[in-house]
Each structure stands twice: as C-alpha cells, then as structure tokens.
Write an enzyme that holds these catalytic residues in place. Structure first.
Site, mmCIF file in Angstrom:
data_model
loop_
_atom_site.group_PDB
_atom_site.id
_atom_site.type_symbol
_atom_site.label_atom_id
_atom_site.label_comp_id
_atom_site.label_asym_id
_atom_site.label_seq_id
_atom_site.Cartn_x
_atom_site.Cartn_y
_atom_site.Cartn_z
ATOM 1 N N LYS A 40 0.837 -1.198 0.000
ATOM 2 C CA LYS A 40 0.000 0.000 0.000
ATOM 3 C C LYS A 40 0.874 1.250 0.000
ATOM 4 O O LYS A 40 1.911 1.290 0.676
ATOM 5 C CB LYS A 40 -0.920 -0.022 1.234
ATOM 6 N N SER A 95 -9.776 2.495 2.950
ATOM 7 C CA SER A 95 -8.842 3.167 2.081
ATOM 8 C C SER A 95 -7.921 2.206 1.315
ATOM 9 O O SER A 95 -7.291 2.601 0.338
ATOM 10 C CB SER A 95 -7.971 4.112 2.918
ATOM 11 N N SER A 120 -10.387 0.162 7.187
ATOM 12 C CA SER A 120 -9.783 0.288 5.861
ATOM 13 C C SER A 120 -9.122 -0.964 5.320
ATOM 14 O O SER A 120 -8.683 -0.978 4.182
ATOM 15 C CB SER A 120 -8.763 1.436 5.863
#
Length: 493
Positions: A78, A156, A180
C-alpha cells in the site's frame, strides 16, 4: 505457467519449497497480470526490475534451504508504507516526488523474509475514505462488476483489495484506521485482518490517526492471512506503541476445531435499514459456527451507537496534528509563490494545492474540535466515549465470549461516484460495523461468506480478544471452510 498468479500464498509457498516453481516465474506471472490490468488502477507505482531482482535472490535463498514462509512470494505494498527509493505518496499530491531514504518496519520485515515487492498500491488520500475516490491517482476499480457499472473496491486499502481479488499479486499490505482493511476485503471477496493495536509496528507508515492506525495483510484465504501476518508482526523499539510480546505461529493454530468456543452476537449491530441480505448472511454465519461446535449467545455492547461520532472526532483531531508536518518546506509539493508572498502564503497555497477536498475537510474538523473553546465539548468527550466502548468489549470478553460475529459492511460494493458527491456522512456510515474495533484496539477479520442477489461478495466480521489473533484466525478458518466461498470475479479488464 501463466496462471501462477492465481495461486494462494500457501500454495505458492509449498510449490516453491518443492521446487515445482520459481519465484521468478511467480513474479513474471504477476507482472504480466499487472500490465494487463491498467483499467483497475490498482498499482500506481510499478517496480518490475526491483521485483525480479528480489525474486532471483529469493530463489537462491530457497535453494539454500533456510527460507522463511514468505520467501519468494510476490506482494503489493500500500502506498502508505514508506519504501526505500520508491515513490511513497500516500496517494496525495502534497507528497508528489517523495522517495524515502528508509523502509517502513513492516515492509522491511517482509523484504527481509524474502517477499518480492511488485510495486505500490492505490488508496484513499492519507487513508481518508471508504471508496478509494480521494486518491490523487484516480480511483481503483473493483474487479467485480454488475451491469457494466464500475464499483468501488472500498477504502482506504482499495488498491490492495482490488489487486488481490484480481490475482495481480498473491497478497498485499493494508492499513486499518476505522475499517480500511476489512471493508475493502468484504467488497472484493478477499480476507483482511486488522491485528490488535501494537501488534504491528507503525514506524515508517504515513500517519493518519496514530492511536487507531494498524497494518495488516490482505489475502485470498485465512491461511494466507495467518502466514503473512506472522511475518509482519513483532516488537519494534522505533515505535513506542509496539508491543513487546512473542509472535505465535498463527498458521499452526488453524486446527479446524472450535468446539467449546462461545461466539457473541451483539444486538446493537442490528441497525435500522439493514438490508435483508446482510441480516440473512449474519444469521447463516451464526448457524455455521453453531454447527461447527461453537456456542452462540446474544450480547450487548451498549455504547456502539456512539462509536461513529466518537471516531469522526478523534480521527480528524489526530489527522489535524499529524498532517501539520506537510508544509512544502522539507519534501513533497511546494506551491509557486507570487511576488511579495511570505512563509504564511507558502504554507496556505501549498496545503490548498496539495491536499484533496476530503483531507481538507477532516483537517478542518480536527482543528476545530481541538481548538480552545471546543476541546472539552468534543475531543475530550469523544475520548471518554472511546473508553466506554472499550469497557463494553472488556465486559463481554470477561463473561466468557471468545469472539464476536457481525456483518463486515452494511451493503455490498456500491458504484463509483454514487456516494462521493453525496452527504459525506453517508460515506462515513460504511464504517458502522468496523470503527468500534479500532476504538477498542482489538483484532478483527473480514472474510467472504456469500453473494448478494446481484452476484457481489458479502463479508462477515469476527472480532477477537486482544492479542489473540491466532484464536481469531482459527475461528475464521472454520467459518471460511463451512461457508465455502470460492467465487471469483469474471475477468473484464
């Protein structure tokens, strides 16, 4: 060999050890899949040369016979994790061009275990969002599709979820501040676990809300999550909130036997307007666990209804403090100044240009609730509510509850653009089942358990006792086996 990217992490590990495949072959299969999936916009910084270099080193290490479980496994990272020499922007314009000279602890542990980084994954800007639509790179797209509509992969960690679901990588890192990891996992038919706060180091992860943020794996199966989580965990003296506790062998704890466990069903999670499909799946999940030998009991978590408002005071307050460091002086974006502009104008213009609308909204909310006249009315009150929420969980666990079963999300994945321009509160409601776990610092896992009427995946969430990720994974592994979810998105990209 072209389907090697479709292997689970555990399958790939076993085939690597057996000499049936090489890490280079696995990595090349993933890189080919990534190059053919630009429509998903999951990978935003590709690192093919670095990946092949690490894959060759992993193959050599495996041949020597001393390779850890993650050695040779191609993964995505990420964009919130700082990676040495590789762009790390947290999907924000204000960090444009930032290439750290250091590696986050979690990504370093994966690297040192021999995992192969394929590149950086899309996300909501500074992890603020539930649909991946606040990213400076543009939104990632869910591999699952209905009626030609592009759907959100969640947020997210939307890029991580999309990449795993589309077999672009064998696993990915995510972070979870209010859901998330778990919400995107539920939206994409994948598995995501948020460990206990302090189980994984936060050092080198771009901070959103420091008392809530926690890294975790996003994988294809619960077994894969157990393998990857073990490599990500461990005490880190560079993070003052990192727990100095031994890390168990999580995979070894997947015994398939949960007889005698007591699973709680919180009545407060039966929210008004819950879709019938979500309620039915939740009931089916309870029946599955009961059939596997667990005892199902109703429980009460009375302060649950205050969790969302408390979260959306605490998280923006911490974000306001954390994001004050982005000023255009030391790194990242700096606005062009007009004649006569001073330092104040530079700060204002840089932050106005560099931060997106949602980040600006949350920074302003956070600054407001921390201001002198409102600190006690909002921030301190929210902290007290947080303590009550944690006490609710402590009480039920003290009463003998081993894990708690809830829905992961209030709906299946929604269409991109359907909520982004609506009332922000509607978007925030996506976190209604997940934020309590972060506020209480507990481990939580989302796993796919069924399909809705449109054929989209629906997830269930299990919440565990603090530091008992192994027991939580054991229960999730049994539920996964009984649910038998094997559906994959039909390839359209």
């Amino acid at each position: 060999m072209s389907d090697l990217n479709k292997l689970t992490l555990a399958e790939a590990r076993d085939r690597l050890r057996a000499g049936d495949v090489t890490s280079v072959a696995l990595t090349e299969a993933c890189l080919t899949a990534i190059d053919g999936a630009d429509q998903l916009n999951a990978f935003v910084h590709k690192t093919p040369d670095l990946a092949l270099e690490r894959a060759k080193a992993a193959d050599a290490r495996i041949q020597q016979g001393d390779a850890p479980a993650m050695c040779g496994i191609p993964v995505g990272i990420k964009d919130l994790f700082c990676t040495e020499g590789v762009a790390s922007q947290a999907a924000s314009g204000i960090l444009n061009g930032f290439r750290p000279e250091y590696e986050s602890t979690v990504s370093a542990q994966l690297r040192d275990a021999g995992a192969v980084m394929l590149g950086k994954l899309n996300m909501d800007e500074f992890a603020m969002g539930s649909s991946n639509e606040t990213s400076v790179y543009g939104n990632a797209v869910n591999p699952w599709k209905v009626d030609a509509r592009n759907l959100t992969p969640g947020g997210s960690s939307g890029g991580s979820a999309a990449a795993v679901a589309a077999d672009l990588c064998l696993a990915a890192t995510g972070t979870d501040t209010g859901g998330s990891i778990r919400q995107p996992a539920a939206f994409t038919g994948t598995v995501g676990i948020k460990p206990t706060y302090g189980r994984c180091s936060r050092w080198g992860i771009v901070a959103f809300a420091s008392s809530l943020d926690q890294a975790g794996p996003m994988t294809k199966t619960v077994r894969d999550a157990a393998i990857m989580l073990q490599a990500m965990c461990g005490h880190d003296p560079k993070d003052s909130t990192s727990a100095d506790l031994p890390v168990p062998d999580f995979e070894a704890m997947l015994t398939g036997d949960i007889r005698g466990k007591t699973i709680g069903i919180p009545r407060e999670y039966r929210i008004d307007g819950m879709p019938a499909e979500i309620a039915a799946l939740w009931a089916q999940g309870a029946d599955m666990l009961r059939d596997a030998g667990a005892k199902i009991v109703d429980i009460s978590l009375p302060h649950t209804k205050y969790a969302l408002p408390a979260y959306y005071v605490i998280a923006p307050a911490e974000a306001s403090s954390n994001l004050a460091r982005y000023d255009g002086v030391r790194y990242g974006h700096r606005a062009k100044l007009a004649a006569g502009d001073g330092i104040t104008q530079m700060y204002e213009k840089t932050r106005a240009e560099g931060f997106g609308a949602e980040v600006q909204r949350r920074v302003m909310i956070g600054t407001y609730v921390l201001s002198a006249g409102f600190y006690d009315a909002y921030y301190n009150r929210a902290r007290k509510v947080r303590s009550l929420i944690k006490r609710d969980f402590d009480t039920v666990f003290a009463d003998g509850i081993d894990a708690i079963l809830t829905p992961a999300t209030p709906s299946a994945a929604f269409g991109l653009g359907e909520m982004a321009n609506a009332d922000p509160v509607q978007m925030y409601l996506n976190d209604v089942f997940t934020v309590t776990v972060n506020l209480a610092g507990l481990p939580g896992i989302a796993l796919p358990a069924g399909l809705d009427a449109q054929g989209l995946p629906l997830g269930l969430q299990l919440i565990g006792r603090p530091w008992e990720e192994g027991e939580l994974l054991k229960t999730a592994h049994v539920l996964e086996g009984v649910a038998g979810f094997v559906s994959k998105p039909a390839k359209w990209w």
